[in-house]
Motif scaffolding. Structure first.
Motif, PDB file in Angstrom:
ATOM      1  N   LYS A  17       0.832  -1.211   0.000  1.00 41.96           N
ATOM      2  CA  LYS A  17       0.000   0.000   0.000  1.00 41.96           C
ATOM      3  C   LYS A  17       0.861   1.253   0.000  1.00 41.96           C
ATOM      4  O   LYS A  17       0.493   2.278  -0.577  1.00 41.96           O
ATOM      5  CB  LYS A  17      -0.930  -0.018   1.214  1.00 41.96           C
ATOM      6  N   LYS A  18       2.024   1.164   0.631  1.00 42.99           N
ATOM      7  CA  LYS A  18       2.933   2.316   0.692  1.00 42.99           C
ATOM      8  C   LYS A  18       3.628   2.575  -0.643  1.00 42.99           C
ATOM      9  O   LYS A  18       4.248   3.623  -0.827  1.00 42.99           O
ATOM     10  CB  LYS A  18       3.987   2.080   1.772  1.00 42.99           C
ATOM     11  N   LEU A  19       3.537   1.608  -1.563  1.00 43.30           N
ATOM     12  CA  LEU A  19       4.254   1.719  -2.836  1.00 43.30           C
ATOM     13  C   LEU A  19       3.317   1.793  -4.036  1.00 43.30           C
ATOM     14  O   LEU A  19       3.762   1.676  -5.177  1.00 43.30           O
ATOM     15  CB  LEU A  19       5.190   0.511  -3.008  1.00 43.30           C
ATOM     16  N   ARG A  20       2.043   2.000  -3.798  1.00 41.79           N
ATOM     17  CA  ARG A  20       1.067   2.016  -4.892  1.00 41.79           C
ATOM     18  C   ARG A  20       1.414   3.074  -5.921  1.00 41.79           C
ATOM     19  O   ARG A  20       1.821   4.190  -5.583  1.00 41.79           O
ATOM     20  CB  ARG A  20      -0.334   2.266  -4.344  1.00 41.79           C
ATOM     21  N   GLY A  21       1.221   2.706  -7.173  1.00 39.97           N
ATOM     22  CA  GLY A  21       1.500   3.635  -8.260  1.00 39.97           C
ATOM     23  C   GLY A  21       2.963   3.665  -8.664  1.00 39.97           C
ATOM     24  O   GLY A  21       3.335   4.419  -9.561  1.00 39.97           O
ATOM     25  N   GLU A  22       3.783   2.825  -8.028  1.00 43.98           N
ATOM     26  CA  GLU A  22       5.212   2.790  -8.346  1.00 43.98           C
ATOM     27  C   GLU A  22       5.629   1.347  -8.614  1.00 43.98           C
ATOM     28  O   GLU A  22       6.158   0.666  -7.736  1.00 43.98           O
ATOM     29  CB  GLU A  22       6.017   3.380  -7.183  1.00 43.98           C
ATOM     30  N   PRO A  23       5.366   0.859  -9.834  1.00 41.46           N
ATOM     31  CA  PRO A  23       5.622  -0.548 -10.163  1.00 41.46           C
ATOM     32  C   PRO A  23       7.078  -0.971  -9.979  1.00 41.46           C
ATOM     33  O   PRO A  23       7.341  -2.117  -9.611  1.00 41.46           O
ATOM     34  CB  PRO A  23       5.190  -0.664 -11.635  1.00 41.46           C
ATOM     35  N   TYR A  29      10.575  -4.660  -4.174  1.00 38.04           N
ATOM     36  CA  TYR A  29      10.208  -5.146  -2.850  1.00 38.04           C
ATOM     37  C   TYR A  29       9.920  -6.642  -2.871  1.00 38.04           C
ATOM     38  O   TYR A  29      10.376  -7.388  -1.994  1.00 38.04           O
ATOM     39  CB  TYR A  29       9.002  -4.385  -2.304  1.00 38.04           C
ATOM     40  N   PHE A  30       9.187  -7.113  -3.881  1.00 39.90           N
ATOM     41  CA  PHE A  30       8.924  -8.547  -3.966  1.00 39.90           C
ATOM     42  C   PHE A  30      10.214  -9.321  -4.242  1.00 39.90           C
ATOM     43  O   PHE A  30      10.370 -10.461  -3.798  1.00 39.90           O
ATOM     44  CB  PHE A  30       7.871  -8.840  -5.032  1.00 39.90           C
ATOM     45  N   LYS A  64      16.382   3.084  -8.339  1.00 42.16           N
ATOM     46  CA  LYS A  64      15.274   3.974  -7.992  1.00 42.16           C
ATOM     47  C   LYS A  64      14.207   3.230  -7.194  1.00 42.16           C
ATOM     48  O   LYS A  64      13.658   3.751  -6.206  1.00 42.16           O
ATOM     49  CB  LYS A  64      14.668   4.557  -9.266  1.00 42.16           C
ATOM     50  N   GLY A  65      13.897   2.000  -7.622  1.00 46.56           N
ATOM     51  CA  GLY A  65      12.895   1.210  -6.919  1.00 46.56           C
ATOM     52  C   GLY A  65      13.323   0.886  -5.497  1.00 46.56           C
ATOM     53  O   GLY A  65      12.527   0.979  -4.564  1.00 46.56           O
ATOM     54  N   LEU A  66      14.598   0.541  -5.319  1.00 54.82           N
ATOM     55  CA  LEU A  66      15.100   0.227  -3.985  1.00 54.82           C
ATOM     56  C   LEU A  66      15.081   1.464  -3.091  1.00 54.82           C
ATOM     57  O   LEU A  66      14.722   1.390  -1.909  1.00 54.82           O
ATOM     58  CB  LEU A  66      16.520  -0.332  -4.072  1.00 54.82           C
TER      59      LEU A  66
END
Length: 252
Positions: A17-23, A29-30, A64-66
């Motif tokens: 939920k904290k990362l919604r909109g950021e694929p 994270y997964f 960027k994702g990390l």
């Protein structure tokens, strides 16, 4: 490699939920939860190149994702030692608490003992020392000793006993080297002055506004934000960065 990793469906209503909109962040994270490099305590060596390759993403996208995962408070990454800590993974994969005689106490201790003693690993040790009874693990004696002494975010593992003996012979070599601020995301720091850290803010946006208000230089904003939200940002950090910014402007 672990044969099994439990990722409950509720992760979508909590962490994701904290990362919604950021694929990119969701994918990273997964990856942190399920990659071949992970372990049950959620703290392990991680080369971003592997993340990029596994996700089929450019290195910049993986980085960027990390960073976004860390900003959301879900993980911490030590860039110098290339170690990641997925904060609550030990709770979900091991247990919220262990009894002293549980075999998993030694299993956790052995995994932690394979890593260098540095801010990120000491933060893990401090958090789980009591609930996992890690104080009694012989392989973590060095961690226990290090946790009792204040240190200034070293960028490398603690020196060996041989090097300590050499420095005893030469007092001029006894000063600690301080790591640069870009070395890690959100690593815990203990102040030599014993001052209290700033209180974490209720949101990333509030934290950023607070940091702007106290004059944190733009170049240090992300590092400061990570520390603030983890309750590990000290006034002396901000003062040091301000002096550094002034010196850089003078040199220019």
């Amino acid at each position: 490699m672990r044969a099994f990793a439990a990722v409950p469906p509720t992760v979508w209503q909590t962490d994701i939920k904290k990362l919604r909109g950021e694929p990119e962040a969701v994918a990273v994270y997964f990856h942190l939860l399920t990659s071949p490099h992970t372990n049950m305590i959620g703290m392990y060596p991680l080369d971003l190149q592997y993340v990029a390759i596994d996700l089929g993403s450019p290195l910049e996208g993986a980085s960027k994702g990390l960073r976004r995962v860390c900003e959301a408070g879900l993980a911490t990454y030590d860039e110098v030692n290339e170690i990641v800590w997925v904060h609550d993974m030990a709770i979900s994969q091991v247990a919220p608490r262990l009894s002293p005689k549980d075999n998993r106490v030694q299993a956790v201790a052995k995994l932690l003992a394979t890593l260098p003693i540095c801010p990120i690993t000491l933060s893990f040790y401090t958090r789980y020392r009591d609930v996992f009874h890690l104080r009694d693990a012989l392989v973590l004696e060095d961690f226990e000793r290090a946790s009792r002494s204040p240190f200034e975010a070293p960028s490398e593992p603690l020196r060996s006993k041989e090097k300590e003996k050499e420095q005893d012979k030469d007092p001029g070599q006894g000063k600690e080297k301080l790591g640069s601020e870009g070395e890690e995301l959100g690593a815990t720091r203990v102040s030599d002055e014993r001052e209290d850290p700033y209180e974490p803010r209720s949101s990333i946006e509030d934290g950023r506004r607070f940091l702007i208000g106290i004059g944190v230089p733009v170049s240090r904003m992300e590092t400061a934000l990570q520390r603030l939200m983890r309750g590990a940002l000290f006034p002396c950090d901000v003062d040091e960065w301000k002096h550094e910014a002034v010196a850089m402007r003078g040199a220019a």
